[in-house]
Design an enzyme around this catalytic site. Structure first.
Site, PDB file in Angstrom:
ATOM      1  N   ARG A 109     119.445  26.297  14.027  1.00  0.00           N
ATOM      2  CA  ARG A 109     118.517  27.371  13.209  1.00  0.00           C
ATOM      3  C   ARG A 109     117.065  26.851  13.532  1.00  0.00           C
ATOM      4  NH1 ARG A 109     117.540  31.536  13.677  1.00  0.00           N
ATOM      5  NH2 ARG A 109     119.825  32.033  13.573  1.00  0.00           N
ATOM      6  N   LYS A 144      94.382  35.295  13.256  1.00  0.00           N
ATOM      7  CA  LYS A 144      95.406  35.747  12.422  1.00  0.00           C
ATOM      8  C   LYS A 144      96.610  35.301  12.924  1.00  0.00           C
ATOM      9  CE  LYS A 144      92.601  40.200  11.482  1.00  0.00           C
ATOM     10  NZ  LYS A 144      92.518  41.532  11.725  1.00  0.00           N
ATOM     11  N   LYS A 176      80.066  37.583  11.751  1.00  0.00           N
ATOM     12  CA  LYS A 176      80.795  38.806  11.472  1.00  0.00           C
ATOM     13  C   LYS A 176      80.088  39.468  10.260  1.00  0.00           C
ATOM     14  CE  LYS A 176      84.964  39.066  12.195  1.00  0.00           C
ATOM     15  NZ  LYS A 176      86.710  38.736  11.977  1.00  0.00           N
ATOM     16  N   GLU A 210      79.357  40.615  15.504  1.00  0.00           N
ATOM     17  CA  GLU A 210      80.329  41.991  15.132  1.00  0.00           C
ATOM     18  C   GLU A 210      79.138  43.006  14.948  1.00  0.00           C
ATOM     19  OE1 GLU A 210      83.869  42.986  12.233  1.00  0.00           O
ATOM     20  OE2 GLU A 210      82.227  41.845  11.365  1.00  0.00           O
ATOM     21  N   ASP A 231      83.237  46.845  16.437  1.00  0.00           N
ATOM     22  CA  ASP A 231      84.167  46.828  15.151  1.00  0.00           C
ATOM     23  C   ASP A 231      84.433  48.342  14.682  1.00  0.00           C
ATOM     24  OD1 ASP A 231      85.842  45.613  13.422  1.00  0.00           O
ATOM     25  OD2 ASP A 231      84.418  46.149  11.707  1.00  0.00           O
TER      26      ASP A 231
END
Length: 295
Positions: A109, A144, A176, A210, A231
């Site tokens: 597994r 992410k 950002k 950004e 963005d």
């Protein structure tokens, strides 16, 4: 730095071994596999195959699966039939494994969890890269990622034919929206100040900004940003940004990126499209281990 289309990062075995150890400890704790150790004779051996159970899968993580089996039972013999990056179809044999049956069952597994997850990332990445075929635009991954799995997931992205973005917070300056908001507290020109300060602090690194509007694109360009992230812009706004920048900085489309939209974005002429979906929303590939007792 952004990797080229063909550059695949090396597996960080130090981190990967830690992940494997943690995964095995979740299964075994201090007691071990009570079912296998109760039911399977200690001296039993078996042969097994790893099988692809779905069409159009891109294989990734086979060396990790082998590592799991060998860490559980060093006497297991693992023979890879396919390689990472191969496009596999239903019923394809990926690997053959022979040795102590208990080791096969104990490792099964955990090995499959790694292999299925990474092959799912590679398969999704291949679909996104294929959607941009014939354009100059490359699809990028993001940060992410599953905590602790970034190296492995970015490896799988590259195996699938997509491109790695920055690895972490240390290898590229990325200014950002929240950075811009903090800089704006000092008054107008926040993007310009941010780029100047970052350039002074880290002249060796590329700088990305950004931008939500064309005015922010213009300010980032005039400040000397190497990359500008567009963005959540519409196709029309992105086309205007391409004209405005005119090759003086690399452009990255981000936000609202779907597989269906990619061909349109590729035609606009941006350099990159970043998609968190390559790692945060993938479906694990369907792979099984079929075992046959030989003694």
């Amino acid at each position: 730095m952004t990797n080229s289309e063909t550059e695949i990062p090396a597996i960080d075995w130090g981190r990967t071994d830690l992940l494997i150890e943690l995964a095995l400890s979740e299964d075994l704790d201090t007691t071990g596999d009570v079912t296998t150790n109760s039911v399977v004779p200690e001296n039993a051996t078996a042969e097994a195959v790893l099988l692809c159970k779905e069409p159009g899968m891109v294989l990734a993580g086979l060396p990790v699966a082998e590592r799991v089996f060998k860490l559980v039972e060093p006497r297991l013999e693992f023979k890879a039939i396919r390689e990472d990056g191969d496009h596999c179809e239903y019923g394809d044999v990926l690997a053959e494994i022979h040795g102590p049956a208990r080791g096969l069952l104990i490792a099964e597994r955990t090995a499959l969890n790694f292999l299925q997850r990474l092959s799912g990332v590679a398969t999704t990445s291949a679909k996104y890269a294929a959607a941009l075929k014939g354009t100059k635009t490359l699809v990028l991954d993001t940060r992410k990622t599953t905590p602790g799995y970034r190296n492995l997931e970015k490896y799988a992205v590259a195996v699938g034919g997509a491109t790695n973005h920055r690895i972490g917070l240390y290898d590229r300056v990325m200014i950002k929206d929240n950075h811009r908001e903090m800089a704006a507290m000092e008054g107008p020109g926040g993007i310009t100040r941010s780029v100047e300060r970052a350039r002074q602090a880290h002249p060796e690194l590329e700088i990305e900004v950004e931008a939500d509007t064309l005015d922010e694109v213009r300010e980032a360009l005039e400040a000397g940003a190497d990359h500008i992230m567009l963005d959540n812009m519409s196709d029309e706004m992105m086309a205007e940004a391409v004209k405005l920048v005119n090759g003086r900085a690399k452009l990255e489309a981000s936000g609202g990126i779907t597989l269906e939209r990619l061909p349109r974005i590729g035609k606009i002429g941006v350099d990159f499209v970043s998609a968190g979906a390559l790692t945060h929303s993938v479906k694990a590939a369907d792979i099984s281990l079929d075992i046959q007792v030989s003694k």
